[in-house]
Design a protein around this motif. Structure first.
Motif, PDB file in Angstrom:
ATOM      1  N   GLN A 152       0.844  -1.182   0.000  1.00 26.11           N
ATOM      2  CA  GLN A 152       0.000   0.000   0.000  1.00 26.11           C
ATOM      3  C   GLN A 152       0.888   1.243   0.000  1.00 26.11           C
ATOM      4  OE1 GLN A 152      -2.654  -1.151  -1.133  1.00 26.11           O
ATOM      5  NE2 GLN A 152      -4.058  -0.167   0.254  1.00 26.11           N
ATOM      6  N   TRP A 153       1.201   1.703  -1.156  1.00 27.85           N
ATOM      7  CA  TRP A 153       2.037   2.883  -1.307  1.00 27.85           C
ATOM      8  C   TRP A 153       1.179   4.078  -1.673  1.00 27.85           C
ATOM      9  CZ3 TRP A 153       5.432  -0.637  -4.633  1.00 27.85           C
ATOM     10  CH2 TRP A 153       6.326  -1.327  -3.816  1.00 27.85           C
ATOM     11  N   LYS A 154       1.747   5.246  -1.444  1.00 27.37           N
ATOM     12  CA  LYS A 154       1.026   6.460  -1.799  1.00 27.37           C
ATOM     13  C   LYS A 154       1.911   7.329  -2.678  1.00 27.37           C
ATOM     14  CE  LYS A 154       2.222   8.630   2.616  1.00 27.37           C
ATOM     15  NZ  LYS A 154       3.160   7.660   3.048  1.00 27.37           N
ATOM     16  N   LYS A 155       1.312   8.314  -3.278  1.00 27.37           N
ATOM     17  CA  LYS A 155       2.008   9.228  -4.175  1.00 27.37           C
ATOM     18  C   LYS A 155       3.212   9.859  -3.459  1.00 27.37           C
ATOM     19  CE  LYS A 155       1.217  13.306  -7.030  1.00 27.37           C
ATOM     20  NZ  LYS A 155       0.238  14.248  -7.534  1.00 27.37           N
TER      21      LYS A 155
ATOM     22  N   ASP B  80       6.044   8.238  -2.615  1.00 22.52           N
ATOM     23  CA  ASP B  80       6.913   7.253  -1.971  1.00 22.52           C
ATOM     24  C   ASP B  80       8.051   6.869  -2.902  1.00 22.52           C
ATOM     25  OD1 ASP B  80       5.333   7.231   0.244  1.00 22.52           O
ATOM     26  OD2 ASP B  80       4.422   5.266  -0.128  1.00 22.52           O
TER      27      ASP B  80
ATOM     28  N   GLU C 298       1.603   8.303  -9.325  1.00 20.38           N
ATOM     29  CA  GLU C 298       0.147   8.212  -9.299  1.00 20.38           C
ATOM     30  C   GLU C 298      -0.280   6.841  -8.803  1.00 20.38           C
ATOM     31  OE1 GLU C 298      -3.267   7.844 -12.712  1.00 20.38           O
ATOM     32  OE2 GLU C 298      -1.724   9.375 -13.025  1.00 20.38           O
ATOM     33  N   VAL C 299      -1.280   6.817  -7.944  1.00 20.30           N
ATOM     34  CA  VAL C 299      -1.900   5.574  -7.493  1.00 20.30           C
ATOM     35  C   VAL C 299      -3.350   5.656  -7.936  1.00 20.30           C
ATOM     36  CG1 VAL C 299      -2.521   4.136  -5.528  1.00 20.30           C
ATOM     37  CG2 VAL C 299      -0.370   5.420  -5.500  1.00 20.30           C
ATOM     38  N   ASN C 300      -3.727   4.779  -8.832  1.00 23.61           N
ATOM     39  CA  ASN C 300      -5.047   4.790  -9.433  1.00 23.61           C
ATOM     40  C   ASN C 300      -5.751   3.493  -9.055  1.00 23.61           C
ATOM     41  OD1 ASN C 300      -7.149   4.470 -11.498  1.00 23.61           O
ATOM     42  ND2 ASN C 300      -6.187   6.220 -12.488  1.00 23.61           N
TER      43      ASN C 300
ATOM     44  N   TYR D  83      -0.595   1.839 -11.321  1.00 24.24           N
ATOM     45  CA  TYR D  83       0.371   2.721 -10.665  1.00 24.24           C
ATOM     46  C   TYR D  83       1.228   3.359 -11.749  1.00 24.24           C
ATOM     47  CZ  TYR D  83      -0.554   0.093  -6.350  1.00 24.24           C
ATOM     48  OH  TYR D  83      -1.145  -0.490  -5.269  1.00 24.24           O
TER      49      TYR D  83
END
Length: 156
Positions: free
Chosen positions: A109-112, A114, A132-134, A138
């Motif tokens: 679970q990564w976020k913008k 990282d 970007e996490v869509n 990704y």
């Protein structure tokens, strides 16, 4: 010695690389395998990864030797100087072409924003920033290679 990019006549990449090797110039013409379909048959062929381009490793003072070979047209230039390709970039292309078509990718679970290091696939050991996490994919930025990588979640 530096790696340079040589522009060749269209469809002459393999011939030029072979002839340069014969005169003692170190070349690299990355090839990919693909299946061509004709009306009566299918055939698996090796085609250059970069159309009309090959890489040569040669000393600066010897650069004009490539013009001894028919089919070599000119060097690729960047900022009014012959473009130099790093050894690490050539090695990255070789690694990318040597990996199997199917490889395992796992994402946590990564976020913008990282920063991550890729653990498998053609870009193994390359650091990337999550742009970007869509819901479906990704977008990763590979800064050292100057490219953007899209990873679809359905492939994970």
């Amino acid at each position: 010695m530096n790696w340079y990019v040589v522009y060749t006549k269209p469809k002459w990449e393999k011939k030029v690389a072979e002839r340069l090797n014969e005169i003692g110039v170190v070349t690299y013409c990355p090839l990919v395998t693909k299946e061509n379909q004709w009306s009566d048959r299918k055939k698996i062929v090796s085609v250059p990864l970069f159309n009309s381009y090959i890489f040569v490793q040669i000393e600066e003072k010897q650069r004009n030797r490539i013009f001894e070979v028919t089919g070599a047209i000119r060097y690729l230039f960047w900022l009014a100087k012959p473009a130099i390709v790093k050894d690490s970039e050539i090695e990255a292309i070789r690694n990318w072409l040597s990996v199997p078509d199917v490889y395992e990718v796992s994402l946590e679970q990564w976020k913008k924003g990282d920063k991550i290091v890729l653990e498998s696939g053609p870009f193994v050991s390359q650091s990337a920033i999550i742009q970007e996490v869509n819901q479906n994919h990704y977008i990763l930025i590979l800064e050292s290679m100057g490219c953007v990588l899209r990873v679809d979640k359905k492939e994970l």
